[in-house]
Every structure is written in structure tokens, then in C-alpha cells.
Design a protein around this motif. Sequence first.
Motif, PDB file in Angstrom:
ATOM      1  N   MET A  35      58.698  22.846  53.869  1.00 20.30           N
ATOM      2  CA  MET A  35      59.899  23.678  53.964  1.00 20.30           C
ATOM      3  C   MET A  35      59.692  25.065  53.357  1.00 20.30           C
ATOM      4  O   MET A  35      60.298  26.041  53.816  1.00 20.30           O
ATOM      5  CB  MET A  35      61.101  22.979  53.337  1.00 20.30           C
ATOM      6  N   LEU A  36      58.832  25.204  52.355  1.00 14.84           N
ATOM      7  CA  LEU A  36      58.592  26.540  51.816  1.00 14.84           C
ATOM      8  C   LEU A  36      57.762  27.374  52.779  1.00 14.84           C
ATOM      9  O   LEU A  36      57.948  28.591  52.877  1.00 14.84           O
ATOM     10  CB  LEU A  36      57.910  26.449  50.452  1.00 14.84           C
ATOM     11  N   GLN A  37      56.843  26.733  53.489  1.00 18.13           N
ATOM     12  CA  GLN A  37      56.098  27.464  54.512  1.00 18.13           C
ATOM     13  C   GLN A  37      57.014  27.905  55.641  1.00 18.13           C
ATOM     14  O   GLN A  37      56.925  29.039  56.131  1.00 18.13           O
ATOM     15  CB  GLN A  37      54.952  26.596  55.037  1.00 18.13           C
ATOM     16  N   LEU A  38      57.906  27.017  56.063  1.00 13.26           N
ATOM     17  CA  LEU A  38      58.873  27.388  57.095  1.00 13.26           C
ATOM     18  C   LEU A  38      59.772  28.522  56.610  1.00 13.26           C
ATOM     19  O   LEU A  38      60.032  29.482  57.341  1.00 13.26           O
ATOM     20  CB  LEU A  38      59.718  26.169  57.478  1.00 13.26           C
ATOM     21  N   ALA A  39      60.247  28.425  55.382  1.00  6.42           N
ATOM     22  CA  ALA A  39      61.108  29.463  54.833  1.00  6.42           C
ATOM     23  C   ALA A  39      60.395  30.814  54.824  1.00  6.42           C
ATOM     24  O   ALA A  39      60.990  31.844  55.150  1.00  6.42           O
ATOM     25  CB  ALA A  39      61.549  29.081  53.419  1.00  6.42           C
ATOM     26  N   LYS A  40      59.127  30.795  54.455  1.00  2.20           N
ATOM     27  CA  LYS A  40      58.346  32.039  54.428  1.00  2.20           C
ATOM     28  C   LYS A  40      58.246  32.634  55.828  1.00  2.20           C
ATOM     29  O   LYS A  40      58.390  33.849  56.019  1.00  2.20           O
ATOM     30  CB  LYS A  40      56.951  31.751  53.867  1.00  2.20           C
ATOM     31  N   LEU A  59      65.438  21.317  56.194  1.00  2.47           N
ATOM     32  CA  LEU A  59      64.645  22.044  57.184  1.00  2.47           C
ATOM     33  C   LEU A  59      65.532  22.601  58.297  1.00  2.47           C
ATOM     34  O   LEU A  59      65.319  23.727  58.776  1.00  2.47           O
ATOM     35  CB  LEU A  59      63.576  21.120  57.775  1.00  2.47           C
ATOM     36  N   GLN A  60      66.532  21.851  58.696  1.00  7.80           N
ATOM     37  CA  GLN A  60      67.464  22.347  59.721  1.00  7.80           C
ATOM     38  C   GLN A  60      68.247  23.551  59.219  1.00  7.80           C
ATOM     39  O   GLN A  60      68.468  24.505  59.954  1.00  7.80           O
ATOM     40  CB  GLN A  60      68.392  21.213  60.142  1.00  7.80           C
ATOM     41  N   PHE A  61      68.643  23.510  57.940  1.00  3.64           N
ATOM     42  CA  PHE A  61      69.316  24.674  57.364  1.00  3.64           C
ATOM     43  C   PHE A  61      68.386  25.893  57.381  1.00  3.64           C
ATOM     44  O   PHE A  61      68.810  26.996  57.738  1.00  3.64           O
ATOM     45  CB  PHE A  61      69.729  24.381  55.924  1.00  3.64           C
ATOM     46  N   ILE A  62      67.146  25.696  56.968  1.00  4.50           N
ATOM     47  CA  ILE A  62      66.195  26.822  56.881  1.00  4.50           C
ATOM     48  C   ILE A  62      65.930  27.405  58.259  1.00  4.50           C
ATOM     49  O   ILE A  62      65.778  28.634  58.406  1.00  4.50           O
ATOM     50  CB  ILE A  62      64.883  26.345  56.207  1.00  4.50           C
ATOM     51  N   GLN A  63      65.879  26.559  59.281  1.00  3.85           N
ATOM     52  CA  GLN A  63      65.638  27.039  60.640  1.00  3.85           C
ATOM     53  C   GLN A  63      66.716  28.014  61.114  1.00  3.85           C
ATOM     54  O   GLN A  63      66.476  28.823  62.008  1.00  3.85           O
ATOM     55  CB  GLN A  63      65.578  25.874  61.615  1.00  3.85           C
ATOM     56  N   GLN A  64      67.885  27.919  60.529  1.00  4.11           N
ATOM     57  CA  GLN A  64      68.998  28.750  60.991  1.00  4.11           C
ATOM     58  C   GLN A  64      69.098  30.089  60.284  1.00  4.11           C
ATOM     59  O   GLN A  64      70.102  30.768  60.384  1.00  4.11           O
ATOM     60  CB  GLN A  64      70.308  27.958  60.823  1.00  4.11           C
ATOM     61  N   THR A  65      68.044  30.464  59.569  1.00  8.00           N
ATOM     62  CA  THR A  65      68.022  31.786  58.938  1.00  8.00           C
ATOM     63  C   THR A  65      68.218  32.876  59.997  1.00  8.00           C
ATOM     64  O   THR A  65      67.496  32.903  61.000  1.00  8.00           O
ATOM     65  CB  THR A  65      66.673  32.021  58.237  1.00  8.00           C
ATOM     66  N   PRO A  66      69.183  33.760  59.826  1.00  7.17           N
ATOM     67  CA  PRO A  66      69.388  34.849  60.808  1.00  7.17           C
ATOM     68  C   PRO A  66      68.118  35.699  60.934  1.00  7.17           C
ATOM     69  O   PRO A  66      67.484  36.039  59.947  1.00  7.17           O
ATOM     70  CB  PRO A  66      70.532  35.661  60.182  1.00  7.17           C
ATOM     71  N   GLN A  67      67.737  35.998  62.157  1.00  8.84           N
ATOM     72  CA  GLN A  67      66.528  36.790  62.397  1.00  8.84           C
ATOM     73  C   GLN A  67      66.857  38.279  62.505  1.00  8.84           C
ATOM     74  O   GLN A  67      67.982  38.667  62.748  1.00  8.84           O
ATOM     75  CB  GLN A  67      65.844  36.310  63.704  1.00  8.84           C
TER      76      GLN A  67
END
Length: 459
Positions: free
Chosen positions: A134-139, A451-459
Amino acid sequence: MRLARFSAVSDKALVVALLLMPVLLSAAPLTTNTSATPPAVKVAGAPKNIIFMIGDGMGPAYLTAYRFMQTDPGNTDIQTTIFDDLWLGMASTTPDDDTLVTDSAASATALATGVKSFNGAISVDSNHMPIGTMLQLAKRQGKATGVVASSQVNHATPAAFLAHNNSRRNMNAIADMYLDYQIQGKPVADIIFGGGREHFIREDRNLVAEFSAKGYQYADNWRDVSKLTRKPALALLAPAGLPSALNNPHPAPLATLAEQALKLLTPAEKGFVLMIEGSLIDWCGHDNDIACAMAEMHDFAKAVAVAKAYVDAHPDTLLIITADHETGGLSLGANNVYQWLPAVVRGVSATSRAIADELNAVSTETEALQRWQALTGIVITEQEQQQLLAERNKTQAELRKVVNELISRYSYTGWTTGGHTAADVPVLAYGMGKTQFSGFMDNTDIAKRLLQFIQQTPQ
């Protein structure tokens, strides 16, 4: 379930897998094992920031014991703690083999990736292939990231959020990966706070110098932690793990590091994901040292209070708290006696390791018994005195065992093992999205929802 072994794949094969990992993580950001990837479900009210706190070894009895420890002895009503106020559910912790009892590496892998693996695994699956964390995804999503631990920062739990290795024992290689595995030209973690300096400054490599060259501010003592003014930042405050809270001259060590990490991560435009581990709860449990464990629980509780206050000030933040497993088979009440005496535990002012060292340091038996009394407040029988004195000048472990047995006997504390158990662990949450973590779940479910929350980071 299948039994996996460390030797199932060669180091060369792992190196090949790691070389492929950036491609794999890009193609499947949740995990390289696509069959285990949770669907990218849109979750209403996804938080901007996530604070993920792990009490290593913190089974349900630890929270109960802490409640009794915190209750005013003069008050007949049991007082609730911050843990009680946030407790929402329970989670199972089994690894991907037939043991049912997990170690910290396998459980941290589940909590960091949403995929189960074998004991000893650092975010590799049962086929020894790296799994995105999840930290790699967040990055990759543009969020800031960090880990804080009271153990070595490259110990099993923080390692599973940042690195990949067949064995948690390869601590130098794990430390190397903190710098060498980069996303968009930068290490995964913006904040790395804890112990473990001996793995970062070695004869073969000085990772501190290399991190500094990458722009990281660095602190190697508590005084300089407050002088860290921006991310990225690295603080390595002990050669190995930090001193136990019961012996640590610095007040609230984990809370201090958590507060500083949150301060440095707050300006991140797209938010952050921060993992904070109360590592030494587990170490005290392995020793069967109830006073040590309760001191670590208090240190962890102070860090939780810091995180909760942060959520109150930043409502777009989720605080999630759990344990990787239970350690020691702790019971409150033992030897067929319906009683547990927190007052006895409160009277112990040092860890069993420190007590053993002091008893061995004095020259006479009289001095040793005086030190015992001063450090524990427990009056023992002549037979118990002789039992204690007989272990002096042997190994610390032998003397420590007797010290803990006596403290447990007088407090009616029970232990079933010096290892881990398969007991379910508590799940606590606060802030935006907390309702996703109520009831019973598997430890992988916690990760999948984050992980689902992190995926929704606004781009």
C-alpha cells in the motif's frame, strides 16, 4: 493451504523477480498476484490521509489488562481507555500455510498487501513473487508516505510495507531496498523513524550518507528529531530497537515520533499514508514480561492519542489500529485463582532484562535482594529468594525467566508460550471511513479496504 519454505526459490530467482517488479506493480498496483486483487470498488467518503497503527503482539487480553492498569485503584468503576473508545471489531491472522500461527512478517505482508504468505515472508507471495504494497501504491498515486517503529525500521512489520525479501532475517538487504527500490526516482518512504542504525551504517555501505545525498534530513538522537523541518527525513535513534518504554529516559518515545512524522507529512497536497508500529509490545510478550508489556501499551496509547487528535483536526483522515498477532498467550488470572492484581504490576519499575542486569551487577546476595525489592516492590519468601539468587551470574535469560515467573505469580498473570498464538486480534478505527472496519474480518480485508481508499486519490 500450503506449506511454503524459505529455500523454495533461489536468491537469483528473487533478484529476477525484483527486476521485473516495477512493471508488475505498474500493471497491477494492488498486487502482482492478480487473482487476489480486490475489485476497484468506489468507496464513498475515501479519506485523504490514512494513519495505520499496528500494536505488534497486541491481542485482546493486552487491551483488557491495560484497561485495568489505567483504572484508578480508588475507583470501584472500571474506566475505559482510548482503545475501548475506538474498538470496532476483530480480525483473524492465519498465514498461508497449515500452522494457523503467524509470524510478524507474514502478518505484516497480509496487512500491507492484502495477500497472505508464509512465515518469514516480506511482501512476497507463496511462490516468492513480490507483491505491491500500500505504501508503494500510495507513492505511485502521488501521496506522501512514512513508517515509524519502536523496533529497527527494517524489522519485519515496517519492512513488509516498503520492501520484498524471502526472509525477514535479511535485514541488511531489506535496508538496502529502502533506498534502491525507487518510484519516479525517489525511495518509497518519505519518512523513516525508529531504530536500526547498525543496518544503515555498515562497513560495506553507508545508507545514511546515500539517503542524505537524496535530500533526506537526518537525526540520530532525540534532540535532533525536533529539528527535522521537512520531508524527506530519516531518524535512526538506536543501533537496534529503541529502549523499552519502561527503561527509556525519553518520555513517550512513540508518540514523539508519531507527532513529528504527522507534522512533516501534513503539507502533502494529495495526502499521506503513515504506518506506525508499537513494536516492543511483542518483544515484552516474548519475554512474558507483563510490566514491560503494559509500559509499551501505555506508550502505544499515547501515540494513538496523538493520531486521534490529528483526525479531530483533519476530518479527512482515517485512523485504523490493529495487531499483527497475539504474543505469549496472555491471561489475566492464573493457577486456578480467580484474581488478577494490576497493583503488583504497577509496582514494577523496570523490565525483567534490566532487573536481571542489576541483580547480576551487585556483589552480594543482600544487595541483590535489596535491588529486587526496590525494583519490584514484591516481598518474596525465603524459598523464592534462594530460587532467585541461584540464577545470579548465569545467563541473563535464565535469571530473567525467574524474575518474570515471580512477577507473574504474584500478579496472577498467565502465559502459555514465549511465542505467538493464533488468537484473533482487535480492530479499532476512527475518522472518515471507519465504518468499513466494524465486525469480524480477516487481516487481508483490512489491507484491501485501505488499498481501495488509496486508489481513489484524486489525480
